[in-house]
Structures are given as C-alpha cells and as structure tokens.
Motif scaffolding. Sequence first.
Motif, PDB file in Angstrom:
ATOM      1  N   ILE A  71       0.879  -1.172   0.000  1.00  0.00           N
ATOM      2  CA  ILE A  71       0.000   0.000   0.000  1.00  0.00           C
ATOM      3  C   ILE A  71       0.914   1.219   0.000  1.00  0.00           C
ATOM      4  O   ILE A  71       1.674   1.431   0.952  1.00  0.00           O
ATOM      5  N   ALA A  72       0.875   2.000  -1.071  1.00  0.00           N
ATOM      6  CA  ALA A  72       1.721   3.187  -1.189  1.00  0.00           C
ATOM      7  C   ALA A  72       0.868   4.439  -1.021  1.00  0.00           C
ATOM      8  O   ALA A  72      -0.097   4.648  -1.764  1.00  0.00           O
ATOM      9  N   VAL A  73       1.229   5.258  -0.046  1.00  0.00           N
ATOM     10  CA  VAL A  73       0.489   6.480   0.286  1.00  0.00           C
ATOM     11  C   VAL A  73       1.322   7.677  -0.143  1.00  0.00           C
ATOM     12  O   VAL A  73       2.479   7.821   0.281  1.00  0.00           O
ATOM     13  N   GLU A  74       0.763   8.538  -0.981  1.00  0.00           N
ATOM     14  CA  GLU A  74       1.516   9.697  -1.477  1.00  0.00           C
ATOM     15  C   GLU A  74       0.563  10.843  -1.808  1.00  0.00           C
ATOM     16  O   GLU A  74      -0.290  10.708  -2.688  1.00  0.00           O
ATOM     17  N   PRO A  75       0.682  11.995  -1.126  1.00  0.00           N
ATOM     18  CA  PRO A  75      -0.226  13.112  -1.392  1.00  0.00           C
ATOM     19  C   PRO A  75       0.241  14.068  -2.496  1.00  0.00           C
ATOM     20  O   PRO A  75      -0.573  14.832  -3.030  1.00  0.00           O
ATOM     21  N   ASP A  76       1.533  14.065  -2.821  1.00  0.00           N
ATOM     22  CA  ASP A  76       2.062  14.971  -3.840  1.00  0.00           C
ATOM     23  C   ASP A  76       1.493  14.559  -5.196  1.00  0.00           C
ATOM     24  O   ASP A  76       1.712  13.439  -5.652  1.00  0.00           O
ATOM     25  N   PRO A  77       0.760  15.442  -5.882  1.00  0.00           N
ATOM     26  CA  PRO A  77       0.086  15.037  -7.126  1.00  0.00           C
ATOM     27  C   PRO A  77       1.046  14.644  -8.233  1.00  0.00           C
ATOM     28  O   PRO A  77       0.742  13.758  -9.038  1.00  0.00           O
ATOM     29  N   VAL A  78       2.204  15.282  -8.310  1.00  0.00           N
ATOM     30  CA  VAL A  78       3.178  14.944  -9.350  1.00  0.00           C
ATOM     31  C   VAL A  78       3.759  13.561  -9.076  1.00  0.00           C
ATOM     32  O   VAL A  78       3.865  12.718  -9.986  1.00  0.00           O
ATOM     33  N   CYS A  79       4.128  13.310  -7.835  1.00  0.00           N
ATOM     34  CA  CYS A  79       4.662  11.996  -7.477  1.00  0.00           C
ATOM     35  C   CYS A  79       3.612  10.911  -7.640  1.00  0.00           C
ATOM     36  O   CYS A  79       3.919   9.799  -8.099  1.00  0.00           O
ATOM     37  N   PHE A  80       2.380  11.224  -7.285  1.00  0.00           N
ATOM     38  CA  PHE A  80       1.320  10.224  -7.420  1.00  0.00           C
ATOM     39  C   PHE A  80       1.100   9.856  -8.881  1.00  0.00           C
ATOM     40  O   PHE A  80       0.834   8.681  -9.203  1.00  0.00           O
ATOM     41  N   VAL A  94       0.306  -3.517  -5.928  1.00  0.00           N
ATOM     42  CA  VAL A  94       0.530  -2.210  -5.303  1.00  0.00           C
ATOM     43  C   VAL A  94      -0.767  -1.419  -5.355  1.00  0.00           C
ATOM     44  O   VAL A  94      -1.268  -1.106  -6.433  1.00  0.00           O
ATOM     45  N   GLU A  95      -1.301  -1.087  -4.193  1.00  0.00           N
ATOM     46  CA  GLU A  95      -2.478  -0.230  -4.102  1.00  0.00           C
ATOM     47  C   GLU A  95      -2.009   1.188  -3.812  1.00  0.00           C
ATOM     48  O   GLU A  95      -1.231   1.420  -2.878  1.00  0.00           O
ATOM     49  N   LEU A  96      -2.480   2.140  -4.602  1.00  0.00           N
ATOM     50  CA  LEU A  96      -2.043   3.528  -4.478  1.00  0.00           C
ATOM     51  C   LEU A  96      -3.120   4.353  -3.783  1.00  0.00           C
ATOM     52  O   LEU A  96      -4.295   4.319  -4.172  1.00  0.00           O
ATOM     53  N   ILE A  97      -2.693   5.130  -2.778  1.00  0.00           N
ATOM     54  CA  ILE A  97      -3.599   5.974  -2.015  1.00  0.00           C
ATOM     55  C   ILE A  97      -3.113   7.418  -2.117  1.00  0.00           C
ATOM     56  O   ILE A  97      -2.022   7.748  -1.640  1.00  0.00           O
ATOM     57  N   ALA A  98      -3.911   8.283  -2.750  1.00  0.00           N
ATOM     58  CA  ALA A  98      -3.556   9.697  -2.879  1.00  0.00           C
ATOM     59  C   ALA A  98      -4.016  10.437  -1.633  1.00  0.00           C
ATOM     60  O   ALA A  98      -5.117  10.996  -1.587  1.00  0.00           O
ATOM     61  N   ALA A  99      -3.173  10.422  -0.615  1.00  0.00           N
ATOM     62  CA  ALA A  99      -3.564  11.003   0.667  1.00  0.00           C
ATOM     63  C   ALA A  99      -2.325  11.256   1.506  1.00  0.00           C
ATOM     64  O   ALA A  99      -1.232  10.767   1.212  1.00  0.00           O
ATOM     65  N   ALA A 100      -2.524  12.027   2.576  1.00  0.00           N
ATOM     66  CA  ALA A 100      -1.480  12.282   3.561  1.00  0.00           C
ATOM     67  C   ALA A 100      -1.877  11.623   4.875  1.00  0.00           C
ATOM     68  O   ALA A 100      -3.068  11.516   5.185  1.00  0.00           O
ATOM     69  N   LEU A 101      -0.901  11.196   5.641  1.00  0.00           N
ATOM     70  CA  LEU A 101      -1.186  10.604   6.938  1.00  0.00           C
ATOM     71  C   LEU A 101      -1.554  11.699   7.929  1.00  0.00           C
ATOM     72  O   LEU A 101      -0.749  12.585   8.215  1.00  0.00           O
ATOM     73  N   SER A 102      -2.760  11.638   8.460  1.00  0.00           N
ATOM     74  CA  SER A 102      -3.190  12.610   9.457  1.00  0.00           C
ATOM     75  C   SER A 102      -4.542  12.196  10.009  1.00  0.00           C
ATOM     76  O   SER A 102      -5.333  11.567   9.304  1.00  0.00           O
TER      77      SER A 102
END
Length: 249
Positions: A71-80, A94-102
């Motif tokens: 599970i890959a978590v990444e909020p940066d839109p370019v990196c995502f 690989v499951e992609l999550i467009a988010a930040a940990l908070s």
Amino acid sequence: MRAITYFQKTVYFPEKPEKKRFFARLQAGEWEPGTFRNIERLVDDRTTFIDIGGWIGVTPYWAAQIAHDVIAVEPDPVCFDVLTQMRAGNVGRVELIAAALSEDESLVLHSVGGGFGSSETSALIADETGMAITARTVTIPELQAMAKSERLCIKIDIEGYEYKALNQFRAIDRRRTTGVLLAVHPQILAATLSGPAALRVLRTVAATIRLVRSFRGFRLENPSAMWVALRKSVARREIRGFDLLFVAK
C-alpha cells in the motif's frame, strides 16, 4: 519506461531526465542502502508493506517484488502521477492511495524546492514558490484495515509531519507489525520554531524524544543513530535528519 536495477531487483520508471543523477546513485547502490536491507529483512510473501511517503516508487515497487502486497500512500500530485504510470510496467500488487497521513479531515501541503514532484513536500514548511494543495487524509487504522495479509511492515517518510502524528503511531498494531522504518526530520521541525538557535535545538531534541516514546511496544534497534545526530545538533546548532528502525519485541 526505464529499467533500473538496484539491490538485486529491477524497477521500471518513467523517463525523468531531471532525476538522472539520482538514478545513477540508486543504480550504484549509494542511496539509502540500509532502507533496502531492512525492508528485505522484515518483509516476505506473508507481509503487507505500507509505504507512507511513496514518492516516485523507489521503495514501494521494489518491495512489491518480495511482499504479499504493498500500500503506497503519497499526497504529492506529481509523485502520485509517477506512481500511477509505474503500475503497468512493474510486478507485484501495489495499491495507491492519494492522501497524507493525518487524523485531521484534510491537510495543507506545501511544495519545497521549486514545486511539487520532489521528495520534500511538507505540511510544516513552505518555500518561496507559494505552491500549496489541500490533500485528503488517511489514518493508520484505515491503512491497517486495507492490508491483504495479517503481517505488516510500515515505512514512514513524511517530511517533518512525523512530529505531529504521534497518535497515529500509537495506533500501529504491535501484534501484527514486524517493524517500522521511520525517517526523522528534526531540521524541518526546528525551522518552524522561533527563538534563539540553542533554544530551538533543545525544543527539537525534546520533541524527538516524545516522538520515539510514541512507539512504545516496539524495540528501537538503532538508538545510536538518534543520539549521534542529536549530540551533533547540540554541538553545532545545526540539526540534521536520521532514520530509525523499530522492530517487534
């Protein structure tokens, strides 16, 4: 796509001329060799690897070759976007999550170093470009519930926000988790503080100790990395980052 082999595994990346020097270091085995040694040690085909701060896929797509799932978590839109492009050319689940940990409902993230797409997107500091986005968020309990295996390994690299996420770290399932790889960025926290340099260093040291205590129930395997870095920070009044490894007791 460009094939890059590092630490005995090949990962396919989109062509990125601006990353040429980084990719050369990666292929030479010069970029964070300890991170890959620890992932290989803690992750197997029974393990879900949760990569919080997946950046441009260097660790999640490498780990996907040995993990049950990632599970890959990444909020940066370019990196995502890069992570999304890499799905087709790489192996593993690989499951992609467009988010930040908070635990907050949303989080404002700032570009650092001239725009999004770097490894330094931060919720704590901004650069002169003034670029910012509001990211959706995800919590540790939510990520643990998404895992497709019972066994977990977690990597956390969130550019200083680790100092604000202590409740999230307390929520990590100690029974299921083999280890946590934590990148610590005291220099980012110190940049947000006011007052004389010596006071900022002392406040940062105290905050770092509180951060480590939020991982009670794990064993800190490399405490010397923290103490060496903090001693140098106090002596030089120049704070540097370091990596910590917490393992199951």
